[in-house]
Design a protein around this motif. Structure first.
Motif, PDB file in Angstrom:
ATOM      1  N   ARG A   7       0.834  -1.207   0.000  1.00 11.21           N
ATOM      2  CA  ARG A   7       0.000   0.000   0.000  1.00 11.21           C
ATOM      3  C   ARG A   7       0.866   1.253   0.000  1.00 11.21           C
ATOM      4  O   ARG A   7       0.624   2.202  -0.748  1.00 11.21           O
ATOM      5  CB  ARG A   7      -0.924   0.000   1.215  1.00 11.21           C
ATOM      6  CG  ARG A   7      -1.834   1.196   1.273  1.00 11.21           C
ATOM      7  CD  ARG A   7      -2.637   1.224   2.587  1.00 11.21           C
ATOM      8  NE  ARG A   7      -3.469   2.390   2.646  1.00 11.21           N
ATOM      9  CZ  ARG A   7      -3.039   3.601   2.993  1.00 11.21           C
ATOM     10  NH1 ARG A   7      -1.778   3.799   3.302  1.00 11.21           N
ATOM     11  NH2 ARG A   7      -3.865   4.626   3.017  1.00 11.21           N
ATOM     12  N   HIS A  11       0.904   4.099  -2.949  1.00  7.15           N
ATOM     13  CA  HIS A  11       0.601   5.503  -2.650  1.00  7.15           C
ATOM     14  C   HIS A  11       1.791   6.407  -2.977  1.00  7.15           C
ATOM     15  O   HIS A  11       1.621   7.481  -3.553  1.00  7.15           O
ATOM     16  CB  HIS A  11       0.194   5.672  -1.186  1.00  7.15           C
ATOM     17  CG  HIS A  11      -1.243   5.374  -0.947  1.00  7.15           C
ATOM     18  ND1 HIS A  11      -2.191   6.347  -0.797  1.00  7.15           N
ATOM     19  CD2 HIS A  11      -1.900   4.189  -0.842  1.00  7.15           C
ATOM     20  CE1 HIS A  11      -3.376   5.799  -0.606  1.00  7.15           C
ATOM     21  NE2 HIS A  11      -3.220   4.476  -0.631  1.00  7.15           N
ATOM     22  N   GLU A  22      -1.091  14.161  -2.563  1.00 11.52           N
ATOM     23  CA  GLU A  22      -1.240  13.121  -1.543  1.00 11.52           C
ATOM     24  C   GLU A  22      -2.643  13.058  -0.950  1.00 11.52           C
ATOM     25  O   GLU A  22      -2.870  12.364   0.018  1.00 11.52           O
ATOM     26  CB  GLU A  22      -0.214  13.354  -0.436  1.00 11.52           C
ATOM     27  CG  GLU A  22       1.203  13.204  -0.944  1.00 11.52           C
ATOM     28  CD  GLU A  22       2.247  13.407   0.134  1.00 11.52           C
ATOM     29  OE1 GLU A  22       1.892  13.471   1.314  1.00 11.52           O
ATOM     30  OE2 GLU A  22       3.427  13.500  -0.222  1.00 11.52           O
ATOM     31  N   ASP A  23      -3.586  13.758  -1.530  1.00 15.25           N
ATOM     32  CA  ASP A  23      -4.923  13.806  -0.961  1.00 15.25           C
ATOM     33  C   ASP A  23      -5.856  12.783  -1.608  1.00 15.25           C
ATOM     34  O   ASP A  23      -6.872  13.096  -2.165  1.00 15.25           O
ATOM     35  CB  ASP A  23      -5.506  15.209  -1.070  1.00 15.25           C
ATOM     36  CG  ASP A  23      -5.592  15.700  -2.506  1.00 15.25           C
ATOM     37  OD1 ASP A  23      -4.874  15.158  -3.366  1.00 15.25           O
ATOM     38  OD2 ASP A  23      -6.395  16.615  -2.762  1.00 15.25           O
ATOM     39  N   ASP A  25      -7.212   8.441  -1.084  1.00 11.32           N
ATOM     40  CA  ASP A  25      -7.188   7.256  -0.228  1.00 11.32           C
ATOM     41  C   ASP A  25      -7.319   6.007  -1.094  1.00 11.32           C
ATOM     42  O   ASP A  25      -7.363   6.095  -2.312  1.00 11.32           O
ATOM     43  CB  ASP A  25      -8.265   7.327   0.861  1.00 11.32           C
ATOM     44  CG  ASP A  25      -9.680   7.334   0.308  1.00 11.32           C
ATOM     45  OD1 ASP A  25      -9.916   6.826  -0.817  1.00 11.32           O
ATOM     46  OD2 ASP A  25     -10.572   7.841   0.996  1.00 11.32           O
ATOM     47  N   ASP A  26      -7.396   4.863  -0.455  1.00 13.92           N
ATOM     48  CA  ASP A  26      -7.435   3.590  -1.177  1.00 13.92           C
ATOM     49  C   ASP A  26      -8.657   3.446  -2.072  1.00 13.92           C
ATOM     50  O   ASP A  26      -8.615   2.710  -3.051  1.00 13.92           O
ATOM     51  CB  ASP A  26      -7.405   2.422  -0.190  1.00 13.92           C
ATOM     52  CG  ASP A  26      -6.063   2.269   0.480  1.00 13.92           C
ATOM     53  OD1 ASP A  26      -5.081   2.862   0.002  1.00 13.92           O
ATOM     54  OD2 ASP A  26      -5.991   1.553   1.492  1.00 13.92           O
ATOM     55  N   ASN A  27      -9.745   4.119  -1.749  1.00 18.10           N
ATOM     56  CA  ASN A  27     -10.972   3.992  -2.528  1.00 18.10           C
ATOM     57  C   ASN A  27     -11.078   4.999  -3.664  1.00 18.10           C
ATOM     58  O   ASN A  27     -12.062   5.000  -4.391  1.00 18.10           O
ATOM     59  CB  ASN A  27     -12.188   4.116  -1.609  1.00 18.10           C
ATOM     60  CG  ASN A  27     -12.247   2.977  -0.625  1.00 18.10           C
ATOM     61  OD1 ASN A  27     -12.025   1.824  -0.979  1.00 18.10           O
ATOM     62  ND2 ASN A  27     -12.509   3.288   0.622  1.00 18.10           N
ATOM     63  N   THR A  28     -10.066   5.835  -3.819  1.00 19.80           N
ATOM     64  CA  THR A  28     -10.082   6.824  -4.885  1.00 19.80           C
ATOM     65  C   THR A  28      -9.963   6.118  -6.230  1.00 19.80           C
ATOM     66  O   THR A  28      -9.122   5.251  -6.422  1.00 19.80           O
ATOM     67  CB  THR A  28      -8.910   7.819  -4.734  1.00 19.80           C
ATOM     68  OG1 THR A  28      -9.015   8.444  -3.457  1.00 19.80           O
ATOM     69  CG2 THR A  28      -8.931   8.871  -5.819  1.00 19.80           C
ATOM     70  N   ASP A  71      -6.828   0.861  -4.278  1.00 23.03           N
ATOM     71  CA  ASP A  71      -6.820  -0.411  -3.565  1.00 23.03           C
ATOM     72  C   ASP A  71      -6.759  -1.598  -4.518  1.00 23.03           C
ATOM     73  O   ASP A  71      -6.118  -2.606  -4.213  1.00 23.03           O
ATOM     74  CB  ASP A  71      -8.040  -0.526  -2.656  1.00 23.03           C
ATOM     75  CG  ASP A  71      -7.967  -1.751  -1.764  1.00 23.03           C
ATOM     76  OD1 ASP A  71      -6.964  -1.882  -1.023  1.00 23.03           O
ATOM     77  OD2 ASP A  71      -8.893  -2.577  -1.815  1.00 23.03           O
TER      78      ASP A  71
END
Length: 83
Positions: A7, A11, A22-23, A25-28, A71
């Protein structure tokens, strides 16, 4: 290789690719980040190299068709790391 390590690598590389954005998350969704199919393919190849993984072409093709989120990329890399 742990899920956390994969992960972090995903990222970190996406952030560098997007010039330190960096804004997310995994669901983006990858398209929300502005990544097209060629970007995703480059991302997969780079991460495989960085993590010392090798996927069969069919697996990479499947990933290109099905990867929609950050993800998804992590899960794919973990999956091929188990072989």
């Amino acid at each position: 290789m742990t899920r956390a390590a994969v992960r972090t690598a995903v990222h970190r590389f996406i952030s560098r690719l997007l010039e330190n954005q960096e804004d997310f998350d995994d669901n983006t969704r990858l398209v929300q980040l502005g990544l097209d199919e060629e970007d995703i393919e480059d991302l997969i190849f780079h991460l495989e190299d960085q993590l010392g993984l090798t996927a069969f072409t069919a697996e990479e093709d499947r990933m290109l068709r099905t990867a929609t989120t950050v993800d998804d990329l992590s899960r794919f890399l973990i999956e091929i790391g188990r072989y």
